[in-house]
Design a protein around this motif. Structure first.
Motif, PDB file in Angstrom:
ATOM      1  N   ILE A  79      12.897   8.130 -11.008  1.00  9.31           N
ATOM      2  CA  ILE A  79      12.673   7.546  -9.687  1.00  9.31           C
ATOM      3  C   ILE A  79      11.172   7.398  -9.467  1.00  9.31           C
ATOM      4  CG2 ILE A  79      14.807   8.480  -8.734  1.00  9.31           C
ATOM      5  CD1 ILE A  79      13.140  10.640  -7.368  1.00  9.31           C
ATOM      6  N   GLN A  80      10.806   6.582  -8.473  1.00  7.06           N
ATOM      7  CA  GLN A  80       9.396   6.353  -8.179  1.00  7.06           C
ATOM      8  C   GLN A  80       9.180   6.219  -6.683  1.00  7.06           C
ATOM      9  OE1 GLN A  80       7.835   2.383  -8.631  1.00  7.06           O
ATOM     10  NE2 GLN A  80       9.739   1.666  -9.577  1.00  7.06           N
ATOM     11  N   VAL A  81       8.063   6.700  -6.228  1.00  2.00           N
ATOM     12  CA  VAL A  81       7.592   6.504  -4.850  1.00  2.00           C
ATOM     13  C   VAL A  81       6.100   6.210  -4.936  1.00  2.00           C
ATOM     14  CG1 VAL A  81       9.335   7.985  -3.783  1.00  2.00           C
ATOM     15  CG2 VAL A  81       7.167   8.980  -4.539  1.00  2.00           C
ATOM     16  N   GLY A  82       5.591   5.483  -3.957  1.00  2.00           N
ATOM     17  CA  GLY A  82       4.177   5.171  -4.024  1.00  2.00           C
ATOM     18  C   GLY A  82       3.683   4.426  -2.809  1.00  2.00           C
ATOM     19  N   PHE A  83       2.470   3.932  -2.931  1.00  2.00           N
ATOM     20  CA  PHE A  83       1.789   3.200  -1.861  1.00  2.00           C
ATOM     21  C   PHE A  83       1.276   1.879  -2.426  1.00  2.00           C
ATOM     22  CE2 PHE A  83       1.232   7.760  -1.348  1.00  2.00           C
ATOM     23  CZ  PHE A  83       1.727   7.970  -0.073  1.00  2.00           C
ATOM     24  N   ASN A  84       1.240   0.879  -1.561  1.00  2.00           N
ATOM     25  CA  ASN A  84       0.707  -0.410  -1.990  1.00  2.00           C
ATOM     26  C   ASN A  84      -0.306  -0.929  -0.974  1.00  2.00           C
ATOM     27  OD1 ASN A  84       2.030  -2.516  -0.072  1.00  2.00           O
ATOM     28  ND2 ASN A  84       3.802  -1.319  -0.777  1.00  2.00           N
ATOM     29  N   MET A  85      -1.179  -1.786  -1.458  1.00  2.00           N
ATOM     30  CA  MET A  85      -2.149  -2.492  -0.623  1.00  2.00           C
ATOM     31  C   MET A  85      -1.949  -3.979  -0.891  1.00  2.00           C
ATOM     32  SD  MET A  85      -3.960  -0.152   1.004  1.00  2.00           S
ATOM     33  CE  MET A  85      -5.531  -0.881   1.436  1.00  2.00           C
ATOM     34  N   GLN A  86      -1.612  -4.740   0.166  1.00  2.00           N
ATOM     35  CA  GLN A  86      -1.301  -6.156   0.010  1.00  2.00           C
ATOM     36  C   GLN A  86      -2.435  -7.029   0.551  1.00  2.00           C
ATOM     37  OE1 GLN A  86       2.567  -7.473   1.317  1.00  2.00           O
ATOM     38  NE2 GLN A  86       3.576  -5.589   0.686  1.00  2.00           N
ATOM     39  N   ASP A  87      -2.622  -8.173  -0.120  1.00  2.00           N
ATOM     40  CA  ASP A  87      -3.615  -9.145   0.306  1.00  2.00           C
ATOM     41  C   ASP A  87      -3.126 -10.517  -0.132  1.00  2.00           C
ATOM     42  OD1 ASP A  87      -5.941 -10.169   1.393  1.00  2.00           O
ATOM     43  OD2 ASP A  87      -7.112  -9.897  -0.434  1.00  2.00           O
ATOM     44  N   VAL A  88      -3.696 -11.562   0.452  1.00  2.00           N
ATOM     45  CA  VAL A  88      -3.371 -12.937   0.066  1.00  2.00           C
ATOM     46  C   VAL A  88      -4.642 -13.763   0.181  1.00  2.00           C
ATOM     47  CG1 VAL A  88      -2.612 -13.516   2.406  1.00  2.00           C
ATOM     48  CG2 VAL A  88      -1.824 -14.898   0.478  1.00  2.00           C
ATOM     49  N   GLU A  89      -4.841 -14.640  -0.790  1.00  2.00           N
ATOM     50  CA  GLU A  89      -6.022 -15.500  -0.815  1.00  2.00           C
ATOM     51  C   GLU A  89      -5.588 -16.934  -0.535  1.00  2.00           C
ATOM     52  OE1 GLU A  89      -9.578 -16.763  -3.931  1.00  2.00           O
ATOM     53  OE2 GLU A  89      -8.449 -14.911  -4.215  1.00  2.00           O
ATOM     54  N   PRO A 126      -2.134  -1.465   4.078  1.00  2.00           N
ATOM     55  CA  PRO A 126      -1.346  -0.469   3.337  1.00  2.00           C
ATOM     56  C   PRO A 126       0.148  -0.592   3.608  1.00  2.00           C
ATOM     57  CG  PRO A 126      -2.355   0.540   5.259  1.00  2.00           C
ATOM     58  CD  PRO A 126      -2.855  -0.872   5.225  1.00  2.00           C
ATOM     59  N   GLY A 127       0.935  -0.205   2.622  1.00  2.00           N
ATOM     60  CA  GLY A 127       2.389  -0.146   2.739  1.00  2.00           C
ATOM     61  C   GLY A 127       2.914   0.915   1.786  1.00  2.00           C
ATOM     62  N   PHE A 128       4.230   1.000   1.634  1.00  2.00           N
ATOM     63  CA  PHE A 128       4.792   1.977   0.708  1.00  2.00           C
ATOM     64  C   PHE A 128       5.854   1.321  -0.170  1.00  2.00           C
ATOM     65  CE2 PHE A 128       7.587   2.167   4.340  1.00  2.00           C
ATOM     66  CZ  PHE A 128       8.846   2.404   3.820  1.00  2.00           C
ATOM     67  N   SER A 129       6.141   1.976  -1.284  1.00  2.00           N
ATOM     68  CA  SER A 129       7.043   1.429  -2.294  1.00  2.00           C
ATOM     69  C   SER A 129       7.998   2.519  -2.775  1.00  2.00           C
ATOM     70  CB  SER A 129       6.253   0.879  -3.496  1.00  2.00           C
ATOM     71  OG  SER A 129       5.250  -0.033  -3.096  1.00  2.00           O
ATOM     72  N   VAL A 130       9.242   2.123  -3.063  1.00  2.00           N
ATOM     73  CA  VAL A 130      10.236   3.034  -3.633  1.00  2.00           C
ATOM     74  C   VAL A 130      11.028   2.277  -4.690  1.00  2.00           C
ATOM     75  CG1 VAL A 130      10.467   4.485  -1.583  1.00  2.00           C
ATOM     76  CG2 VAL A 130      11.903   2.460  -1.821  1.00  2.00           C
ATOM     77  N   GLY A 131      11.549   3.016  -5.666  1.00  2.00           N
ATOM     78  CA  GLY A 131      12.343   2.342  -6.691  1.00  2.00           C
ATOM     79  C   GLY A 131      12.831   3.304  -7.751  1.00  2.00           C
ATOM     80  N   VAL A 132      13.322   2.738  -8.830  1.00  2.00           N
ATOM     81  CA  VAL A 132      13.832   3.499  -9.967  1.00  2.00           C
ATOM     82  C   VAL A 132      13.147   2.971 -11.227  1.00  2.00           C
ATOM     83  CG1 VAL A 132      16.049   4.029  -8.894  1.00  2.00           C
ATOM     84  CG2 VAL A 132      15.792   1.924 -10.231  1.00  2.00           C
ATOM     85  N   MET A 163      11.161  -1.752  -4.306  1.00  2.00           N
ATOM     86  CA  MET A 163      11.037  -2.384  -3.003  1.00  2.00           C
ATOM     87  C   MET A 163       9.663  -2.058  -2.440  1.00  2.00           C
ATOM     88  SD  MET A 163      14.703  -2.175  -1.025  1.00  2.00           S
ATOM     89  CE  MET A 163      14.094  -3.399   0.163  1.00  2.00           C
ATOM     90  N   HIS A 164       8.922  -3.115  -2.064  1.00  2.00           N
ATOM     91  CA  HIS A 164       7.592  -2.959  -1.474  1.00  2.00           C
ATOM     92  C   HIS A 164       7.661  -3.326   0.008  1.00  2.00           C
ATOM     93  CE1 HIS A 164       5.808  -2.511  -5.442  1.00  2.00           C
ATOM     94  NE2 HIS A 164       6.370  -3.643  -5.819  1.00  2.00           N
ATOM     95  N   PHE A 165       7.251  -2.414   0.867  1.00  2.00           N
ATOM     96  CA  PHE A 165       7.204  -2.655   2.305  1.00  2.00           C
ATOM     97  C   PHE A 165       5.733  -2.712   2.719  1.00  2.00           C
ATOM     98  CE2 PHE A 165      11.004  -0.250   1.275  1.00  2.00           C
ATOM     99  CZ  PHE A 165      12.009  -0.943   1.937  1.00  2.00           C
ATOM    100  N   GLY A 166       5.363  -3.775   3.436  1.00  2.00           N
ATOM    101  CA  GLY A 166       3.976  -3.897   3.856  1.00  2.00           C
ATOM    102  C   GLY A 166       3.766  -5.109   4.732  1.00  2.00           C
ATOM    103  N   LYS A 170       4.581  -9.612   8.181  1.00  2.00           N
ATOM    104  CA  LYS A 170       5.271  -8.482   7.572  1.00  2.00           C
ATOM    105  C   LYS A 170       6.065  -8.975   6.367  1.00  2.00           C
ATOM    106  CE  LYS A 170       5.545  -5.789  11.811  1.00  2.00           C
ATOM    107  NZ  LYS A 170       4.442  -4.914  11.357  1.00  2.00           N
ATOM    108  N   ASN A 171       5.967  -8.203   5.258  1.00  2.00           N
ATOM    109  CA  ASN A 171       6.622  -8.582   4.017  1.00  2.00           C
ATOM    110  C   ASN A 171       7.437  -7.429   3.455  1.00  2.00           C
ATOM    111  OD1 ASN A 171       3.548 -10.108   3.480  1.00  2.00           O
ATOM    112  ND2 ASN A 171       5.403 -11.309   3.697  1.00  2.00           N
TER     113      ASN A 171
END
Length: 236
Positions: free
Chosen positions: A27-37, A68-74, A92-95, A121-122
């Motif tokens: 399993i995995q858990v984590g954090f993400n940082m999203q941006d768009v150009e 910032p957002g968070f991520s979960v998965g397998v 799944m990335h939430f942010g 929101k994405n």
């Protein structure tokens, strides 16, 4: 030199045969940082509801900060050789992305363009497939590099905001991490950089807006490229 020699001494290895499994899961858990150009279109002709002729508008759009957002998965890991693994990590990335629009024809008392913002929101479902290149294990850690590609589905629904992104995306991923062998499992911190390959700007969204005053903002962009930084902790 004596201290260096002591530091390099071999220690008792936790889970010494864990990497010999042909396939394993986690399993995995984590954090993400999203941006768009964005690529802005510059001056454009807009016909407002109360105007008889089109007027020229120049609106600049930018995502100023990494949100910032968070991520979960397998994770499913297949051993190909001593140093090479194939990994599939549905996630799944939430942010969200914070957008700022500056209308160059709408100035305040100080002559500065007024700002309009949008919080986009994405929620993404990603299916990354990557190759993991591991170094030799030393004691209870093993660093590695990885590279792969990640098809993604944007679950965000249609709305009346200024800008909307396409439902499907694909990102190239590169990263690094380290396997830490604990007495009962492996803990793997991983830092990954993701860059969108296609243009993800939804050009049909402007035609669906019911408020004509939003057209200058919705049509201020013609290309969008998503970016993401993901810090993940795997438990395998």
């Amino acid at each position: 030199m004596a201290l260096s020699a002591v530091a390099q001494q071999r220690k008792v290895q936790n889970k010494p045969y864990i990497d010999l499994r042909p396939m394993h899961f986690g399993i995995q858990v984590g954090f993400n940082m999203q941006d768009v150009e964005f690529q802005n279109v510059g001056p454009q002709q807009i016909l407002l509801p109360d105007a008889e002729e089109p007027v020229e508008r120049t609106v600049l759009c930018d995502a100023e900060t990494w949100n910032p957002g968070f991520s979960v998965g397998v994770v499913a890991d297949m051993r190909l050789s001593q140093h090479l693994n194939l990994r599939v990590t549905p996630t799944m990335h939430f942010g969200s992305k914070h957008l700022v629009f500056r209308d160059l024809q709408d100035l305040n008392d100080g002559g500065i363009p007024r700002e309009t913002t949008q919080d986009m929101k994405n929620t993404y479902i990603a299916f990354p497939t990557s190759m993991k290149f591991s170094a030799e294990r030393f004691n209870n850690y093993r660093p590695y590099l990885l590279a792969g590609i990640s098809p993604m589905i944007n679950l965000s629904g249609k709305d009346q905001d200024f800008v909307h992104l396409k439902r499907f995306d694909a990102m190239v991923e590169v990263g690094l991490g380290c396997d830490y062998y604990l007495p009962f499992f492996k803990l793997i911190p991983e830092l990954k950089f993701c860059f969108s390959l296609p243009d993800v700007f939804d050009k049909t969204h402007a035609d669906e807006l019911t408020d004509a005053n939003k057209l200058a903002f919705a049509r201020s962009v013609n290309v969008a490229q998503s970016k993401m930084i993901v810090l993940t902790f795997y438990f395998e």
